[in-house]
Design a protein around this motif. Structure first.
Motif, mmCIF file in Angstrom:
data_model
loop_
_atom_site.group_PDB
_atom_site.id
_atom_site.type_symbol
_atom_site.label_atom_id
_atom_site.label_comp_id
_atom_site.label_asym_id
_atom_site.label_seq_id
_atom_site.Cartn_x
_atom_site.Cartn_y
_atom_site.Cartn_z
ATOM 1 N N MET A 1 0.668 -1.138 0.018
ATOM 2 C CA MET A 1 0.063 -0.226 -0.030
ATOM 3 C C MET A 1 0.846 1.170 0.051
ATOM 4 O O MET A 1 0.546 2.061 -0.640
ATOM 5 N N ALA A 2 1.912 1.162 0.965
ATOM 6 C CA ALA A 2 2.702 2.357 0.985
ATOM 7 C C ALA A 2 3.496 2.860 -0.235
ATOM 8 O O ALA A 2 3.513 4.063 -0.665
ATOM 9 N N GLU A 3 3.980 1.793 -1.206
ATOM 10 C CA GLU A 3 4.678 1.872 -2.452
ATOM 11 C C GLU A 3 3.618 2.493 -3.348
ATOM 12 O O GLU A 3 3.748 3.311 -4.319
ATOM 13 N N TYR A 4 2.134 2.055 -3.295
ATOM 14 C CA TYR A 4 1.268 2.399 -4.229
ATOM 15 C C TYR A 4 0.983 4.022 -3.892
ATOM 16 O O TYR A 4 0.742 4.430 -5.010
ATOM 17 N N PHE A 5 0.743 4.362 -2.816
ATOM 18 C CA PHE A 5 0.307 5.789 -2.537
ATOM 19 C C PHE A 5 1.367 6.743 -2.949
ATOM 20 O O PHE A 5 1.403 7.677 -3.635
ATOM 21 N N GLU A 6 2.679 6.343 -2.708
ATOM 22 C CA GLU A 6 3.737 7.229 -3.147
ATOM 23 C C GLU A 6 3.997 7.143 -4.636
ATOM 24 O O GLU A 6 4.131 8.137 -5.206
ATOM 25 N N ALA A 7 3.717 5.931 -5.157
ATOM 26 C CA ALA A 7 3.719 5.745 -6.865
ATOM 27 C C ALA A 7 2.830 6.898 -7.534
ATOM 28 O O ALA A 7 2.869 7.495 -8.592
ATOM 29 N N ARG A 8 1.472 6.971 -6.839
ATOM 30 C CA ARG A 8 0.653 7.762 -7.279
ATOM 31 C C ARG A 8 0.672 9.196 -6.936
ATOM 32 O O ARG A 8 -0.054 10.215 -7.519
ATOM 33 N N GLY A 9 1.694 9.402 -5.962
ATOM 34 C CA GLY A 9 2.223 10.848 -5.776
ATOM 35 C C GLY A 9 1.038 11.553 -4.539
ATOM 36 O O GLY A 9 1.210 12.889 -4.598
ATOM 37 N N PHE A 10 0.530 10.793 -3.834
ATOM 38 C CA PHE A 10 -0.453 11.074 -2.830
ATOM 39 C C PHE A 10 0.535 11.484 -1.486
ATOM 40 O O PHE A 10 0.150 12.483 -1.341
ATOM 41 N N PHE A 11 1.367 10.634 -1.138
ATOM 42 C CA PHE A 11 2.354 11.265 -0.051
ATOM 43 C C PHE A 11 3.356 10.001 0.024
ATOM 44 O O PHE A 11 3.118 8.878 -0.658
#
Length: 372
Positions: A142-152
């Motif tokens: 999940m953490a990698e996903y949110f970072e890849a989407r540019g959210f945080f």
């Protein structure tokens, strides 16, 4: 003063002021052209390129300009500041245009002019954010996903998952080191356009409370599993169940092994403890399986200390209503299906069968197949 002197003075004014006006006009036109011109980033397509930009609450006009310039959406933060001041002046002069730059997440195209971008942020035309967490994802994924989407950042998300909000979600098991397993996998919408790790976590915990928790509460008197044990076993079933039709049977095998005091010997628990993921080309090695870890169910009896992923409701239900079976083993075929066995002898034959099926691939040294 003579007539000649007066004529000379007026001649100076007639020449000086038009020149000044010309210079000012030229500078204004240059700035306007600069502000209007779209930004072409290297290798980008102006018709397709959009960037999601998040403007936190309380961000100053100057900081917005600096941020937009830094990511290449506008060319000049100085031009942005001038245009922003003009919007504010116009708002004071015309009541119908009153407003302010608004926080949120904006989808900005590189083909838009500075004035168009400013108007969008002034009007608060935020995008409706959505995010999707598949069943079986871990906190790390999940953490990698949110970072890849540019959210945080991934780090910010993982840090937030270690802050347990048990005051608001009193049903959470005590003394959790993190929220692994309790962030419900689903697709989420966010209307106001501002996404933070804390908001994501609360959304997913609330969804667990609405969707998963009632399943447990309705069967609480019919199971010996605590809430933590239920989610932990459900997470292992989730990781092992690629084919939905096998989910109940896999839950039945694990239930049988627990009741008989056998170790679960589940590969995903080893992978989680080591922070790795096996593939058909690179299965777990014997050395990895023998590596001590509190999550290694080849070495440790019972369940691991926490869930290893976020299970969906189907896997959670399966752990409460496992298939009645006398199977004690299963062997992955690496196509999503498994061979189920009742005895160790049958299981060894299943291992040999899978090895024959995979014999067309070149084995790698030290990568012996492991089994459940």
């Amino acid at each position: 003063m003579t007539v000649a002197s007066r004529l000379s003075k007026w001649s100076f004014y007639l020449i000086f002021f038009p020149a000044v006006l010309g210079i000012v006009g030229w500078q204004g036109w240059s700035w306007w052209s600069w502000a209007k011109a779209p930004v072409q980033l290297p290798g980008s397509n102006l018709e397709e390129a959009t960037i999601q930009v998040q403007i936190p609450l309380g961000t100053s006009i100057e900081q917005i300009g600096r941020d937009l310039e830094a990511i290449g959406v506008i060319r000049s933060a100085s031009a942005w500041n001038l245009w922003a001041r003009w919007l504010r002046l116009r708002a004071r002069m015309a009541p119908e245009t009153r407003g302010e730059f608004q926080a949120g997440t904006y989808a900005l195209s590189q083909a838009e002019s500075l004035s168009e971008i400013a108007s969008k942020i002034w009007a608060g035309e935020v995008v409706q954010l959505s995010y999707t967490i598949p069943e079986g994802w871990s906190l790390k994924q999940m953490a990698e996903y949110f970072e890849a989407r540019g959210f945080f950042s991934a780090e910010a998300f993982l840090a937030a998952t270690r802050q347990i909000p048990d005051d608001d979600f009193v049903w959470l098991p005590p003394n959790l080191p993190h929220l692994e397993g309790f962030l419900y996998p689903d697709t989420y919408q966010l209307a106001d356009g501002v996404l933070t790790p804390e908001l994501v976590i609360r959304q997913m915990l609330y969804q667990f409370e609405q969707v998963a928790l009632p399943v447990y509460e309705q069967r609480q008197g019919q199971t010996n599993l605590s809430l933590l044990e239920w989610v932990t076993l459900g997470s292992i079933v989730e990781k092992e169940s690629v084919v939905a039709e096998e989910r109940g049977l896999i839950a039945g095998v694990f239930t049988q092994r627990l009741q008989r005091g056998m170790r679960l010997e589940a590969d995903p628990t080893v992978e989680y403890g080591l922070g790795i993921r096996q593939t058909q080309e690179q299965p777990l090695t014997l050395r990895q399986v023998q590596t001590p870890s509190e999550y290694n169910t080849y070495l440790n009896a019972g369940l691991p200390p926490t869930p290893i992923a976020s299970p969906g409701v189907a896997s959670l239900e399966a752990t409460l209503n496992p298939a009645a079976t006398d199977y004690l083993f299963f062997m992955a075929r690496y196509d999503g299906t498994h061979i189920f066995s009742r005895t160790l002898e049958e299981h060894n034959r299943a291992i040999a069968q899978v090895e024959r099926e995979l014999s067309n691939r070149q084995p790698q040294a030290g990568n012996e197949l492991t089994t459940e």
